[in-house]
Motif scaffolding. Structure first.
Motif, PDB file in Angstrom:
ATOM      1  N   THR A  19       0.950  -1.242  -0.151  1.00 16.88           N
ATOM      2  CA  THR A  19      -0.007   0.003  -0.032  1.00 16.88           C
ATOM      3  C   THR A  19       0.846   1.333  -0.044  1.00 16.88           C
ATOM      4  O   THR A  19       0.607   2.270  -0.511  1.00 16.88           O
ATOM      5  N   ALA A  20       2.039   1.196   0.635  1.00 10.64           N
ATOM      6  CA  ALA A  20       2.842   2.555   0.683  1.00 10.64           C
ATOM      7  C   ALA A  20       3.502   2.720  -0.652  1.00 10.64           C
ATOM      8  O   ALA A  20       4.077   3.848  -0.890  1.00 10.64           O
ATOM      9  N   VAL A  21       3.521   1.817  -1.601  1.00 10.28           N
ATOM     10  CA  VAL A  21       3.955   2.173  -3.076  1.00 10.28           C
ATOM     11  C   VAL A  21       2.950   2.517  -3.752  1.00 10.28           C
ATOM     12  O   VAL A  21       2.788   3.586  -4.431  1.00 10.28           O
ATOM     13  N   VAL A  22       1.986   1.415  -3.874  1.00 10.91           N
ATOM     14  CA  VAL A  22       0.953   1.267  -4.906  1.00 10.91           C
ATOM     15  C   VAL A  22      -0.130   2.730  -4.802  1.00 10.91           C
ATOM     16  O   VAL A  22      -0.278   3.243  -5.633  1.00 10.91           O
ATOM     17  N   PHE A  23      -0.467   3.046  -3.454  1.00 11.18           N
ATOM     18  CA  PHE A  23      -1.562   4.017  -3.284  1.00 11.18           C
ATOM     19  C   PHE A  23      -0.967   5.293  -3.474  1.00 11.18           C
ATOM     20  O   PHE A  23      -1.776   6.261  -4.293  1.00 11.18           O
ATOM     21  N   PRO A  24       0.003   5.563  -3.057  1.00 13.88           N
ATOM     22  CA  PRO A  24       0.651   6.997  -3.429  1.00 13.88           C
ATOM     23  C   PRO A  24       0.757   7.100  -4.986  1.00 13.88           C
ATOM     24  O   PRO A  24       0.331   8.390  -5.444  1.00 13.88           O
ATOM     25  N   CYS A  25       1.199   6.447  -5.826  1.00 14.29           N
ATOM     26  CA  CYS A  25       1.094   6.455  -7.051  1.00 14.29           C
ATOM     27  C   CYS A  25      -0.244   6.606  -7.722  1.00 14.29           C
ATOM     28  O   CYS A  25      -0.537   7.472  -8.392  1.00 14.29           O
ATOM     29  N   LEU A  26      -1.325   5.776  -7.199  1.00 20.14           N
ATOM     30  CA  LEU A  26      -2.401   5.780  -8.067  1.00 20.14           C
ATOM     31  C   LEU A  26      -3.211   7.069  -7.278  1.00 20.14           C
ATOM     32  O   LEU A  26      -3.819   7.746  -8.200  1.00 20.14           O
ATOM     33  N   TYR A  27      -2.954   7.499  -6.424  1.00 15.27           N
ATOM     34  CA  TYR A  27      -3.407   8.919  -5.808  1.00 15.27           C
ATOM     35  C   TYR A  27      -3.081  10.051  -6.365  1.00 15.27           C
ATOM     36  O   TYR A  27      -3.605  11.006  -6.624  1.00 15.27           O
ATOM     37  N   SER A  28      -1.547   9.923  -6.870  1.00 13.22           N
ATOM     38  CA  SER A  28      -0.915  11.065  -7.510  1.00 13.22           C
ATOM     39  C   SER A  28      -1.537  11.288  -8.881  1.00 13.22           C
ATOM     40  O   SER A  28      -1.806  12.309  -9.231  1.00 13.22           O
ATOM     41  N   ILE A  29      -2.021  10.166  -9.517  1.00 17.98           N
ATOM     42  CA  ILE A  29      -2.317  10.467 -10.929  1.00 17.98           C
ATOM     43  C   ILE A  29      -3.967  11.008 -10.520  1.00 17.98           C
ATOM     44  O   ILE A  29      -4.180  11.773 -11.426  1.00 17.98           O
ATOM     45  N   LEU A  30      -4.672  10.436  -9.700  1.00 23.76           N
ATOM     46  CA  LEU A  30      -5.990  11.021  -9.635  1.00 23.76           C
ATOM     47  C   LEU A  30      -5.967  12.416  -9.218  1.00 23.76           C
ATOM     48  O   LEU A  30      -6.694  13.214  -9.748  1.00 23.76           O
ATOM     49  N   PHE A  31      -5.016  12.687  -8.289  1.00 19.28           N
ATOM     50  CA  PHE A  31      -4.946  14.183  -7.991  1.00 19.28           C
ATOM     51  C   PHE A  31      -4.791  15.195  -9.134  1.00 19.28           C
ATOM     52  O   PHE A  31      -5.578  16.053  -9.163  1.00 19.28           O
ATOM     53  N   ILE A  32      -3.585  14.999  -9.959  1.00 22.45           N
ATOM     54  CA  ILE A  32      -3.523  15.668 -11.121  1.00 22.45           C
ATOM     55  C   ILE A  32      -4.685  15.815 -12.044  1.00 22.45           C
ATOM     56  O   ILE A  32      -5.173  16.917 -12.241  1.00 22.45           O
ATOM     57  N   VAL A  33      -5.213  14.623 -12.359  1.00 26.53           N
ATOM     58  CA  VAL A  33      -6.512  14.760 -13.247  1.00 26.53           C
ATOM     59  C   VAL A  33      -7.556  15.400 -12.904  1.00 26.53           C
ATOM     60  O   VAL A  33      -8.378  16.258 -13.396  1.00 26.53           O
ATOM     61  N   ASP A  65     -16.328  17.942  -4.882  1.00 18.26           N
ATOM     62  CA  ASP A  65     -15.093  17.213  -5.552  1.00 18.26           C
ATOM     63  C   ASP A  65     -13.793  18.113  -5.453  1.00 18.26           C
ATOM     64  O   ASP A  65     -12.832  17.336  -5.304  1.00 18.26           O
ATOM     65  N   LEU A  66     -13.759  19.362  -5.569  1.00 22.93           N
ATOM     66  CA  LEU A  66     -12.630  20.083  -5.391  1.00 22.93           C
ATOM     67  C   LEU A  66     -11.949  20.023  -3.937  1.00 22.93           C
ATOM     68  O   LEU A  66     -10.745  19.944  -3.762  1.00 22.93           O
ATOM     69  N   LEU A  67     -12.760  20.240  -2.830  1.00 20.55           N
ATOM     70  CA  LEU A  67     -12.275  19.776  -1.444  1.00 20.55           C
ATOM     71  C   LEU A  67     -11.665  18.484  -1.342  1.00 20.55           C
ATOM     72  O   LEU A  67     -10.698  18.253  -0.723  1.00 20.55           O
ATOM     73  N   MET A  68     -12.524  17.480  -1.896  1.00 22.76           N
ATOM     74  CA  MET A  68     -11.863  16.178  -1.767  1.00 22.76           C
ATOM     75  C   MET A  68     -10.622  15.760  -2.494  1.00 22.76           C
ATOM     76  O   MET A  68      -9.620  15.446  -1.833  1.00 22.76           O
ATOM     77  N   THR A  69     -10.762  16.666  -3.570  1.00 17.04           N
ATOM     78  CA  THR A  69      -9.112  16.577  -4.325  1.00 17.04           C
ATOM     79  C   THR A  69      -8.005  17.117  -3.396  1.00 17.04           C
ATOM     80  O   THR A  69      -6.974  16.749  -3.370  1.00 17.04           O
ATOM     81  N   LEU A  70      -8.421  18.328  -2.548  1.00 17.76           N
ATOM     82  CA  LEU A  70      -7.411  19.029  -2.076  1.00 17.76           C
ATOM     83  C   LEU A  70      -7.102  18.447  -0.672  1.00 17.76           C
ATOM     84  O   LEU A  70      -6.015  18.358  -0.232  1.00 17.76           O
ATOM     85  N   THR A  71      -7.807  17.138  -0.174  1.00 21.59           N
ATOM     86  CA  THR A  71      -7.378  16.223   0.833  1.00 21.59           C
ATOM     87  C   THR A  71      -6.410  15.224   0.068  1.00 21.59           C
ATOM     88  O   THR A  71      -5.597  14.390   0.851  1.00 21.59           O
ATOM     89  N   ILE A  72      -6.291  15.088  -1.114  1.00 21.59           N
ATOM     90  CA  ILE A  72      -5.447  13.887  -1.542  1.00 21.59           C
ATOM     91  C   ILE A  72      -3.987  13.967  -1.269  1.00 21.59           C
ATOM     92  O   ILE A  72      -3.346  13.151  -0.886  1.00 21.59           O
ATOM     93  N   PRO A  73      -3.477  15.276  -1.544  1.00 20.64           N
ATOM     94  CA  PRO A  73      -2.075  15.230  -1.252  1.00 20.64           C
ATOM     95  C   PRO A  73      -1.439  14.767   0.259  1.00 20.64           C
ATOM     96  O   PRO A  73      -0.583  13.830   0.321  1.00 20.64           O
ATOM     97  N   LEU A  74      -2.442  15.161   1.237  1.00 20.46           N
ATOM     98  CA  LEU A  74      -2.031  14.657   2.514  1.00 20.46           C
ATOM     99  C   LEU A  74      -2.206  13.016   2.497  1.00 20.46           C
ATOM    100  O   LEU A  74      -1.466  12.398   3.372  1.00 20.46           O
ATOM    101  N   ARG A  75      -3.372  12.510   1.956  1.00 20.91           N
ATOM    102  CA  ARG A  75      -3.423  11.240   1.920  1.00 20.91           C
ATOM    103  C   ARG A  75      -2.234  10.412   1.226  1.00 20.91           C
ATOM    104  O   ARG A  75      -1.860   9.395   1.904  1.00 20.91           O
ATOM    105  N   ILE A  76      -1.631  10.908   0.265  1.00 21.20           N
ATOM    106  CA  ILE A  76      -0.482  10.637  -0.132  1.00 21.20           C
ATOM    107  C   ILE A  76       0.719  10.400   0.372  1.00 21.20           C
ATOM    108  O   ILE A  76       1.378   9.362   0.704  1.00 21.20           O
TER     109      ILE A  76
END
Ligand SMILES: Nc1ncnc2c1ncn2[C@@H]1O[C@H](COP(=O)(O)OP(=O)(O)O)[C@@H](O)[C@H]1O
Length: 348
Positions: A19-33, A65-76
């Protein structure tokens, strides 16, 4: 019921090797898009006046959706194990809660949108209370107020010194007994929100689909294939909603029980449920990228502004046509203009 944190849950170290490798990658892509799509959507929407409940609900979805997106970096950062445990604790107490609330606010608003589209077909010209802009604004405000206040105990009751026993901090270890109880109860409430909204959408879109089909028949359209295609497209919104959110809601209940009760005492089973919950949560989060597509497909004003913003040359007409052809808006070109009924419920 045993409300205390089960020993098995505390002792079982969280396996984060994958999870420490896969999810940060997946969430990074999601965050940018998600950031690009939702910023563009917000920029366009806030130049559109709120003249209908439909636009009011869509604007609220953009904000959620914008607020949710802004929480993603901290999740990563938290998933990657970067930073001290304080960062993970901040994520558990505030950021993750905001992530979940905005997800459920979006779900509720998508339910209200389907109800709004249904009403538009039942009463295309008449205005019932639910179709008034003011009522739409009040309903949206109520959704935000109820969700924020009901989730507040998840923040307040995460006040225990975190128990870190070598592995990654578990958010449930920061909760008091009352906090765990609220966490479990609120998760059941969220299950009701999701399955209730799904049922509402199925009913509304089945009715809309029926009406659209009748509209075809009334026009004596020769194109049966187009009619079938229309019916299929109607279910795209419901289908996407189901595929994104249902797996998470199946995985969430057993996972929550490992957090709050002596369930799945086997450490391996706990870790498997954690990975299942994280994977399906990511799938749910992809919805923040799909919502902007709904705006393009369903909201004519939005589409017009988008075309204008991108410039008539930048967006080739052919490209726009194919976008509309795959849309769920269902403009029926074969039907006489006076009898046309689009998916968004408005006689075109
Ligand atoms: N549906 C929800 N609505 C609001 N907050 C939630 C919801 N589900 C979980 N939370 C909160 O989000 C935080 C993270 O929860 P969770 O994802 O279950 O933890 P973990 O990351 O340890 O698996 C906790 O504070 C929890 O109470």
């Amino acid at each position: 019921m045993n409300n205390s944190l089960p020993n098995a849950s505390v002792k079982c170290l969280r396996d984060t090797s994958v999870t420490a490798v896969v999810f940060p990658c997946l969430y990074s892509i999601l965050f940018i898009v998600a950031l690009v799509l939702n910023s563009l959507a917000a920029w366009i929407f806030f130049s559109i006046p709120s003249t209908s409940t439909f636009v009011v609900f869509l604007k609220n979805v953009v904000v959620a959706d914008l607020l949710m997106t802004l929480t993603i970096p901290l999740r990563i950062l938290s998933d990657a194990g970067v930073g001290s445990w304080h960062l993970r604790a901040f994520h558990c107490r505030y950021s993750a809660v905001l992530f979940y609330i905005t997800m459920y606010i979006s779900i509720l608003l998508l339910g209200l949108i389907s109800l709004d589209r249904y009403l538009k077909i039942v009463r295309p010209f008449g205005k019932c209370a639910l179709q008034r802009v003011r009522v739409g604004q009040m309903l949206s405000a109520a959704v935000w107020a109820v969700m924020l206040s009901l989730a507040l105990p998840n923040v307040i009751l995460s006040d225990q010194p975190p128990r870190i026993s070598g592995g990654r901090l578990k958010c449930s270890s920061m909760k008091s007994k009352a906090g765990l109880l609220w966490h479990e109860g609120f998760n059941y409430f969220c299950q009701v929100i999701f399955w209730g909204t799904l049922a509402l959408m199925v009913v509304c879109y089945t009715f809309i689909s029926k009406k659209v089909y009748e509209s075809y028949k009334a026009s004596k359209s020769r194109s049966q294939a187009a009619s079938r295609k229309t019916k299929a497209k109607v279910f795209v919104v419901v289908g996407v909603f189901f595929i994104c959110f249902a797996p998470f809601h199946f995985a969430r209940v057993p996972y929550t029980l490992t957090q709050t009760r002596n369930m799945a005492s086997h450490c391996q089973a706990q870790n498997a449920l954690y990975i299942a919950k994280e994977t399906t949560l990511w799938l749910s989060a992809t919805n923040v990228c799909l919502d902007p597509l709904i705006y393009v497909f369903l909201c004519k004003v939005f589409r017009k502004r988008l075309t204008a913003a991108l410039g008539p040359k930048a967006l080739h007409k052919g490209a726009m046509d194919s976008l509309t052809a795959t849309s769920t808006q269902l403009e029926m070109s074969q039907i006489p203009h006076s009898k046309r009924l689009s998916y968004n419920g408005m006689p075109e």
